[in-house]
Motif scaffolding. Structure first.
Motif, mmCIF file in Angstrom:
data_model
loop_
_atom_site.group_PDB
_atom_site.id
_atom_site.type_symbol
_atom_site.label_atom_id
_atom_site.label_comp_id
_atom_site.label_asym_id
_atom_site.label_seq_id
_atom_site.Cartn_x
_atom_site.Cartn_y
_atom_site.Cartn_z
ATOM 1 N N LEU A 1 71.486 11.457 92.584
ATOM 2 C CA LEU A 1 71.829 12.884 92.640
ATOM 3 C C LEU A 1 72.889 13.199 93.672
ATOM 4 O O LEU A 1 73.358 14.316 93.760
ATOM 5 C CB LEU A 1 70.584 13.699 92.964
ATOM 6 N N TYR B 1 75.574 17.150 89.864
ATOM 7 C CA TYR B 1 74.415 18.035 90.043
ATOM 8 C C TYR B 1 74.867 19.361 90.675
ATOM 9 O O TYR B 1 74.536 20.445 90.186
ATOM 10 C CB TYR B 1 73.370 17.346 90.924
ATOM 11 N N ASP C 1 64.689 24.810 88.071
ATOM 12 C CA ASP C 1 64.038 25.133 89.360
ATOM 13 C C ASP C 1 64.948 25.921 90.301
ATOM 14 O O ASP C 1 64.534 26.916 90.880
ATOM 15 C CB ASP C 1 63.401 23.901 90.040
ATOM 16 N N GLY D 1 61.860 21.921 81.093
ATOM 17 C CA GLY D 1 62.356 22.844 82.117
ATOM 18 C C GLY D 1 63.392 22.164 82.989
ATOM 19 O O GLY D 1 63.251 22.094 84.206
ATOM 20 N N ASN D 2 64.449 21.696 82.323
ATOM 21 C CA ASN D 2 65.475 20.914 82.999
ATOM 22 C C ASN D 2 66.425 21.819 83.793
ATOM 23 O O ASN D 2 67.009 22.755 83.231
ATOM 24 C CB ASN D 2 66.230 20.149 81.894
ATOM 25 N N HIS D 3 66.584 21.511 85.060
ATOM 26 C CA HIS D 3 67.486 22.266 85.955
ATOM 27 C C HIS D 3 67.125 23.756 86.044
ATOM 28 O O HIS D 3 67.969 24.576 86.378
ATOM 29 C CB HIS D 3 68.959 22.094 85.544
ATOM 30 N N ARG E 1 57.087 11.571 89.787
ATOM 31 C CA ARG E 1 56.777 12.622 88.810
ATOM 32 C C ARG E 1 57.676 12.480 87.583
ATOM 33 O O ARG E 1 58.736 11.875 87.642
ATOM 34 C CB ARG E 1 56.941 14.014 89.419
ATOM 35 N N GLY F 1 64.304 14.778 84.555
ATOM 36 C CA GLY F 1 64.915 14.921 85.879
ATOM 37 C C GLY F 1 66.383 15.308 85.784
ATOM 38 O O GLY F 1 66.815 15.900 84.799
ATOM 39 N N GLY F 2 67.124 14.963 86.805
ATOM 40 C CA GLY F 2 68.501 15.422 86.933
ATOM 41 C C GLY F 2 69.414 15.039 85.769
ATOM 42 O O GLY F 2 70.270 15.795 85.358
ATOM 43 N N CYS G 1 68.734 19.827 95.798
ATOM 44 C CA CYS G 1 67.734 19.920 94.727
ATOM 45 C C CYS G 1 66.900 21.199 94.871
ATOM 46 O O CYS G 1 66.891 21.833 95.927
ATOM 47 C CB CYS G 1 66.815 18.707 94.783
ATOM 48 N N GLY G 2 66.189 21.560 93.800
ATOM 49 C CA GLY G 2 65.209 22.642 93.865
ATOM 50 C C GLY G 2 63.878 22.079 94.362
ATOM 51 O O GLY G 2 63.835 20.981 94.929
ATOM 52 N N ILE G 3 62.771 22.795 94.071
ATOM 53 C CA ILE G 3 61.479 22.419 94.684
ATOM 54 C C ILE G 3 60.565 21.632 93.732
ATOM 55 O O ILE G 3 59.465 21.216 94.095
ATOM 56 C CB ILE G 3 60.767 23.686 95.236
ATOM 57 N N LEU G 4 61.064 21.386 92.509
ATOM 58 C CA LEU G 4 60.236 20.729 91.487
ATOM 59 C C LEU G 4 59.599 19.416 91.958
ATOM 60 O O LEU G 4 58.395 19.206 91.792
ATOM 61 C CB LEU G 4 61.097 20.462 90.237
ATOM 62 N N GLU H 1 59.434 15.138 84.719
ATOM 63 C CA GLU H 1 59.651 16.532 84.309
ATOM 64 C C GLU H 1 59.414 16.528 82.804
ATOM 65 O O GLU H 1 60.041 15.763 82.084
ATOM 66 C CB GLU H 1 61.091 16.868 84.669
HETATM 67 C C1 GLA Z 1 66.248 16.645 90.091
HETATM 68 C C2 GLA Z 1 66.108 17.630 91.249
HETATM 69 C C3 GLA Z 1 65.097 18.726 90.850
HETATM 70 C C4 GLA Z 1 65.475 19.358 89.514
HETATM 71 C C5 GLA Z 1 65.730 18.289 88.469
HETATM 72 C C6 GLA Z 1 66.268 18.854 87.183
HETATM 73 O O1 GLA Z 1 65.066 15.959 89.873
HETATM 74 O O2 GLA Z 1 65.649 16.958 92.398
HETATM 75 O O3 GLA Z 1 65.036 19.691 91.889
HETATM 76 O O4 GLA Z 1 66.581 20.218 89.670
HETATM 77 O O5 GLA Z 1 66.665 17.311 88.934
HETATM 78 O O6 GLA Z 1 65.349 19.682 86.591
#
Ligand code: GLA
Length: 358
Positions: A196, A201, A19, A15-17, A10, A308-309, A148-151, A12
């Protein structure tokens, strides 16, 4: 019976960080990803293979532990299914990927999601796509040890061809937004690997949580950029929070821009997001900054940002279709001169997720 599953990587988009701050994100699945082919077998022995790596054998009837290798992603998913009460039997599976490694395009989530969907098909389990995303995220958090979040998992599952995904992480709801034709995504690897598992992070995550505590809100989703000026935050924590509130605001602005077909505004939001990463969140690198500077000075490039991260990985650039091949060649050659790094760029399309009709 042999099953084959494809789960994409994917990008992003905006909408960085946000999630893990209960915020909003816009992403898209790619037409690159992980393919897994698998077949159930008698007993409880599980054999996992991936070209270039040693074969991994685990037993579903014994406790499963992380090994620190690539197999932590599939084994983590297997472990979480077992923990949730599913009866995992023996099977063999072979993984292959065409995602660039270390580019921050969610190769780990694509392996997790590919494994989860394969297991559901092989063992005939019915689980909602969002529950699958939650289970894969749990595997990454608790087994691979990345907070990480769910993105990533949502994007790999819910992606749709030529659509962006608008994800509200508080509601855990997904909306697919048609992406206008005529512009393309160019992904350029900085040549510096993104990982990550590094402490940055988690440090950023803690600073965001600290900001929310000081502001007296459940999450930074509940604050606006205007709220931050007199809140008694230290300079660093204020800048971290400003990145998150700004990103949430840019995602909503980006959603409206896409709905109006206004790609120039959408592109400008991308570049503004990168500037905020540079100045506020400090999750960019000199290499990513150089790529964004070079990309945004090319004809037909509407905007560019890290994806991403951060802390390495790739940038994405939004480019008019007729300019993309020239932009690709120019960016790579100017980057070689500027940073002395010979890298790769990928002209990608927004593709279907692992469960396209989710
Ligand atoms: C990584 C994490 C995501 C998100 C992005 C930053 O990809 O796995 O959950 O936090 O960084 O948006």
């Amino acid at each position: 019976m042999m099953y084959q599953v494809f789960a994409p990587g994917r990008v992003e988009l905006l909408g960085n960080h946000t999630d893990y701050n209960a915020g909003v994100v816009m992403s898209a699945a790619l037409d690159l990803g992980t393919t897994v082919t698998g077949e159930a077998s008698a007993g409880s022995r599980i054999r996992l293979r991936s070209a270039g790596f040693p074969e991994v054998i685990v037993d579903a009837s014994e406790p499963l532990h992380p090994s620190g290798g690539w197999s932590d992603y599939p084994v983590g998913v297997i472990a979480k299914f077992i923990e949730a009460g599913y009866e995992v039997g023996g099977f063999e599976a072979e993984f292959s990927t065409n995602l660039p490694v270390g580019a921050g395009l969610s190769s780990s989530a694509s392996i997790e999601v590919a494994t989860a969907v394969l297991l559901c098909r092989m063992f005939d389990w019915e689980i909602s796509p969002m529950d699958l995303a939650r289970l894969c995220k749990k595997a990454e958090n608790e087994f691979a040890g990345v907070n990480c979040g769910i993105l990533d998992q949502v994007s790999c599952i819910f992606g749709k061809r030529q659509h962006a995904i608008f994800l509200d992480c508080r509601k855990e709801s997904v909306q697919r937004v048609p992406f206008p034709e005529g512009v393309e995504l160019l992904i350029v690897h900085s040549g510096v690997k993104h990982a990550l598992t590094g402490g940055e992070y988690n440090e950023r995550r803690d600073q965001c949580f600290e900001a929310a505590r000081t502001l007296g809100v459940p999450a930074l989703r509940d604050a606006s950029t205007a709220d931050l000026s007199h809140a008694g935050l230290s300079d660093v924590v204020r800048r971290r929070a400003a990145h998150i509130t700004g990103e949430n605001e840019r995602v909503f602005a980006g959603l409206s821009a896409l709905e109006l077909g206004d790609l120039e505004t959408f592109g400008r939001l991308l570049t503004a997001s990168h500037m905020s990463s540079m100045e506020n969140f400090e999750n960019s690198t000199p290499e990513l900054d150089s790529l964004v500077r070079i990309a945004t000075s090319q004809p037909g490039v509407l905007g560019a940002r890290l994806t991403g991260g951060g802390f390495g990985g790739a940038i994405i650039a939004l480019v008019m279709a007729e300019n993309i091949e020239t932009a690709k060649v120019e960016i790579l050659s100017k980057y070689l001169t500027d940073m002395e790094i010979d890298t790769d760029a990928y002209h990608c399309r927004m593709g279907d997720g692992a469960i396209p009709d989710a």
